[in-house]
Design an enzyme around this catalytic site. Sequence first.
Site, PDB file in Angstrom:
ATOM      1  N   GLY A  11     -18.081  -9.659   8.558  1.00 48.06           N
ATOM      2  CA  GLY A  11     -18.022  -8.777   9.717  1.00 48.06           C
ATOM      3  C   GLY A  11     -16.651  -8.805  10.373  1.00 48.06           C
ATOM      4  N   ALA A  12     -15.604  -8.756   9.533  1.00 45.93           N
ATOM      5  CA  ALA A  12     -14.239  -8.973  10.026  1.00 45.93           C
ATOM      6  C   ALA A  12     -13.557  -7.714  10.551  1.00 45.93           C
ATOM      7  CB  ALA A  12     -13.382  -9.578   8.905  1.00 45.93           C
ATOM      8  N   THR A  13     -14.220  -6.571  10.491  1.00 42.69           N
ATOM      9  CA  THR A  13     -13.528  -5.320  10.837  1.00 42.69           C
ATOM     10  C   THR A  13     -13.603  -4.949  12.306  1.00 42.69           C
ATOM     11  OG1 THR A  13     -15.503  -4.048  10.211  1.00 42.69           O
ATOM     12  CG2 THR A  13     -13.808  -4.368   8.514  1.00 42.69           C
ATOM     13  N   ASN A  28     -20.346 -14.376  10.580  1.00 45.97           N
ATOM     14  CA  ASN A  28     -20.264 -13.583  11.804  1.00 45.97           C
ATOM     15  C   ASN A  28     -21.028 -12.267  11.741  1.00 45.97           C
ATOM     16  OD1 ASN A  28     -18.899 -12.450  14.357  1.00 45.97           O
ATOM     17  ND2 ASN A  28     -18.175 -11.048  12.753  1.00 45.97           N
ATOM     18  N   SER A  33     -26.454 -16.315  19.045  1.00 47.05           N
ATOM     19  CA  SER A  33     -26.512 -15.527  20.280  1.00 47.05           C
ATOM     20  C   SER A  33     -27.370 -16.270  21.290  1.00 47.05           C
ATOM     21  CB  SER A  33     -27.120 -14.155  19.996  1.00 47.05           C
ATOM     22  OG  SER A  33     -27.432 -13.465  21.200  1.00 47.05           O
ATOM     23  N   TYR A  66     -34.843  -8.532  17.362  1.00 53.24           N
ATOM     24  CA  TYR A  66     -33.468  -9.019  17.413  1.00 53.24           C
ATOM     25  C   TYR A  66     -33.460 -10.494  17.814  1.00 53.24           C
ATOM     26  CZ  TYR A  66     -28.689  -9.914  18.811  1.00 53.24           C
ATOM     27  OH  TYR A  66     -27.439 -10.482  18.932  1.00 53.24           O
ATOM     28  N   LYS A  74     -32.155 -13.907  15.670  1.00 53.88           N
ATOM     29  CA  LYS A  74     -31.191 -14.901  16.144  1.00 53.88           C
ATOM     30  C   LYS A  74     -31.833 -16.281  16.314  1.00 53.88           C
ATOM     31  CE  LYS A  74     -27.395 -12.579  16.087  1.00 53.88           C
ATOM     32  NZ  LYS A  74     -26.291 -12.977  15.179  1.00 53.88           N
ATOM     33  N   VAL A 113     -20.770 -10.068  25.239  1.00 58.17           N
ATOM     34  CA  VAL A 113     -19.396  -9.882  24.785  1.00 58.17           C
ATOM     35  C   VAL A 113     -19.166  -8.384  24.607  1.00 58.17           C
ATOM     36  CG1 VAL A 113     -17.643 -10.496  23.079  1.00 58.17           C
ATOM     37  CG2 VAL A 113     -19.577 -12.042  23.486  1.00 58.17           C
ATOM     38  N   GLU A 138     -18.439  -3.535  19.851  1.00 60.38           N
ATOM     39  CA  GLU A 138     -19.179  -2.350  19.420  1.00 60.38           C
ATOM     40  C   GLU A 138     -20.688  -2.624  19.344  1.00 60.38           C
ATOM     41  OE1 GLU A 138     -17.533  -1.123  15.709  1.00 60.38           O
ATOM     42  OE2 GLU A 138     -15.541  -0.747  16.531  1.00 60.38           O
TER      43      GLU A 138
END
Length: 250
Positions: A9-11, A85, A138, A151, A155, A184, A187
Site C-alpha cells: 500500500g505504498a502509493t 500497511n 487501527s 471493518y 482490524k 489519520v 484517502e
Amino acid sequence: MKKTAFITGATSGIGKATAINFALNGINLVLCGRRQERLDVLKEELSKEVNVHTLNFDIRDKDSVQKAISSLPKDFAKIDILINNAGNAHGLDTIQEGSIDDWDAMLDINVKGLLYVSKALIPQMVERKSGHIINIGSTAGKEVYPKGNVYCASKHAVDAINQGMRIDLNPFGIRVGAVNPGLVETEFSNVRFKGDENRAENVYKGFEPLKPEDIAEIIHFVVTRPYHVNIADLVVMPTAQASSTIVNKS
C-alpha cells in the site's frame, strides 16, 4: 549494509509517507501497490536517495502476490523489514444493511492480503533468524463503533494475527509489532464513502487529525530501536480523539 524494507500500500497515505521517511534515512525499498503510475513517480523521486524496486499486484490475489515476490531481483530479495500497511474500509453501514461486496473487499485486503504477503516473506526471515515485521492496525482493532462492524472485525483480526505472529516467530529472533492509528487524514475516508468528498472531508473537520508523516515517523522509530527492544503494540491518536466515537471538535 543498508537494510531493505518491503511496504504494501505504498502509493498513498501512511505507506507513501513511510517510504519517503525510510528513503531519507537510507533504507532501500520494495514498494508495492496497484497503481503503477504512482509507483513510477515515487520510484523516480526516491531513487535519488536509495535503491528502489516496485511491484504492481493486487494483494487480494494470492497467486499474484507469490509471483510478484518471487520475481524480486537478487539485490532486493533479502527483506529485512516488512510493513504490512495495505488496507481499506468500504462503507459505513449497520450489519443488516451492509454490502457483501464491501465485506469481501475489507476481509480480502485487510486480513487475507496481509497473510498472503507475510506467508511469502516470513520463510526467508526464519531461515536467517532475523527480520522485523510491522502490522498496521487501527484503533478499530481495539474497540467496535456503530456501523463499523466488519471493518472493526478485520482490524481485530490484524490484532490477533500480530499477537500470534509474534508468538510463532519468537524462537527465530524475529521482531513483530503493530502500530494502530486513530484518525489519520488520508484517502481512507474517500474510499470508505466511495468518492463522496464532502462526506469524507467532514470526518476531519473541526480538529487536527494525525498526518501520514506522523505515523511514518513512529514506524521509523519502532524499526530503529536496538535489537533487544521490540515495540509489540502501539496505539496513537490525535490529541482531540479519545475513542472512535469521542472526538473534540470545535
